[in-house]
Design an enzyme around this catalytic site. Structure first.
Site, PDB file in Angstrom:
ATOM      1  CB  THR A 227      -0.921   0.029   1.241  1.00 52.56           C
ATOM      2  OG1 THR A 227      -0.149   0.411   2.391  1.00 52.56           O
ATOM      3  CG2 THR A 227      -1.567  -1.330   1.483  1.00 52.56           C
ATOM      4  CB  CYS A 228       0.221   4.870  -0.213  1.00 54.05           C
ATOM      5  SG  CYS A 228      -1.012   5.178   1.068  1.00 54.05           S
TER       6      CYS A 228
ATOM      7  N   GLY B 215     -10.571   2.414   6.882  1.00 50.73           N
ATOM      8  CA  GLY B 215     -11.232   1.232   6.358  1.00 50.73           C
ATOM      9  C   GLY B 215     -10.621   0.636   5.109  1.00 50.73           C
TER      10      GLY B 215
END
Length: 428
Positions: free
Chosen positions: A49-50, A115
């Site tokens: 992910t980032c 989320g």
């Protein structure tokens, strides 16, 4: 067999290091193939992910398996291990299991309770299955982690009003430009992060928004989701014209190289100040952008101060979530420990089943041909039922034994009493 997690995150590494270890979806197949080809690594899933890159591993020998994983990360990042190692974390066994549960629940995110990470864990699980990296152990662990993440969001309020990276970027922009109403805002990218950006910017009364994307169709589809606001769309081919008109620019594309840099920004900011908010990893804005006098560029690491203001109220909810996760970890550990008993149970059942079949054949031969096939079926069911009932309690007790020493002693006793072949396999 050991479970391990190795990787880096926003807690351990700056964005300039994280972007070197960003593994996109198309690159995942090759990465999984390389890692699973290592002699001491049996299973792997990759979560990218980032804010993090981590590999979840099942390894046959701890030191050798971790060494192979470290070498893969070093080669992929094209960084000497001596430079990369200080930014990495490594967790084993129960610590690794709890870490994945916390990640899935949003407790290890830059934005506490966010989320989006749950869907990213689901995506990592799906890719691991698709590319044959996930086997029996990781399949169960990732499913349990996803269940734990859902449970935390259902049984606590930690996700209520939880900001995302995108909303944190919008908040940071508002602190720098209090009135977004009169700003020309450009968003580069049309994915999930862009959608959240548009949503939060509109809530802050932004009404002059342009979305640029590699394909116009996807930009139009995103704009259509906000029918009450007039949003302009274009392709990235109009980048220079958009830069000239914009006051604030958000970047969140999947590009692997910077889109904005000193050379193409300089003409656009000669007579005005340009604010850049880059929430992509790898970065969409080159670090040299800040060398320009009229450019102020921020990246994901600059969001931490904004996020900190929103997190304090959710810390008590996080403590409640930790208690739920401990229950989920215990349940997984019980299942995982039970795998040790599989070879012994299989051997015991196989031996008893062989005896049943042999004795049944002897009885059938004595009864002769006048004994009908229907009667044989009744006797067959009877003998199977007897075997199953005799084996039921020992198997249940063996699987549920938490005391490792007592469980090992019980397995040894069974192997001696029934003359079973011992095995050191963790699972079959």
């Amino acid at each position: 067999m050991n479970i391990a997690v190795i990787g880096l995150s926003h807690r351990t590494a700056p964005v300039e290091v994280r972007e070197k270890l960003s593994i996109s979806t198309p690159q995942t197949a090759d990465a999984i193939s390389q890692v699973t080809s290592c002699p001491h690594i049996q299973e792997v899933s990759i979560l990218s992910t980032c804010n993090r890159l981590e590999m979840h591993l099942v390894i046959t020998e701890t030191e050798a398996g971790l060494r192979e994983a470290l070498q893969f990360l070093s080669d992929y990042a094209q960084l000497p291990l001596s430079e990369l190692r200080p930014h990495l974390f490594m967790l084993l066994q129960q610590d690794a299991i709890m870490h994945l549960m916390r990640v899935s629940a949003g407790l290890d995110s830059l934005v506490l309770g966010e989320g989006q990470i749950l869907s990213q864990v689901k995506h990592a699980h799906s890719l691991g299955q698709q590319h044959k990296g996930v086997g029996r152990v990781l399949n169960r662990l990732l499913k349990d982690a996803i269940t734990a993440g859902k449970r935390v969001r259902t049984e606590t309020s930690i996700g209520t009003g939880a900001v995302s990276i995108s909303s944190a970027a919008a908040e940071l922009a508002q602190t720098k430009v209090p009135d977004l109403t009169n700003c020309h805002i450009a968003i580069l990218g049309a994915g999930k992060m862009a959608r959240l950006l548009v949503q939060h910017l509109i809530s802050k009364r932004a009404n002059q928004i342009t979305i640029l994307n590699r394909t116009l169709r996807r930009a139009d589809e995103l704009a259509a989701q906000f029918g009450d606001v007039s949003i302009q769309t274009a392709t990235l081919e109009t980048l220079l014209e958009t830069l000239a008109a914009a006051d604030v620019i958000f970047t969140c594309t999947a590009a692997t190289d910077p889109i904005l840099h000193r050379e193409n920004l300089a003409p656009a900011c000669r007579d005005k100040t340009l604010m850049l908010f880059d929430i992509a990893v790898p970065r969409n804005v080159h670090s040299n952008a800040n060398e320009l006098d009229h450019v102020q560029a921020y990246n994901v690491d600059d969001l931490k101060a904004v996020v900190a203001q929103n997190q304090e109220s959710r810390r008590q909810m996080a403590m409640e979530a930790e208690t739920l996760l401990e229950e989920e970890v215990d349940a997984f550990m019980d299942w995982w420990r039970s795998l040790d008993t599989v070879p012994t149970i299989s051997s015991l059942r196989s031996k008893v089943e062989t005896i049943r079949e042999q004795e049944l054949e002897k009885a059938m031969s004595r009864l002769g041909s006048e004994f009908s096939e229907k009667h044989r079926g009744v006797v067959e069911a009877l003998t199977r039922g007897i075997v199953n009932k005799i084996l039921h309690d020992p198997m249940v007790q063996l699987r549920s034994q938490r005391d490792l020493e007592a469980r090992d002693q019980a397995m040894q006793t069974l192997q001696v009493l029934f003359n079973l072949e011992s095995t050191s396999q963790k699972y079959s």
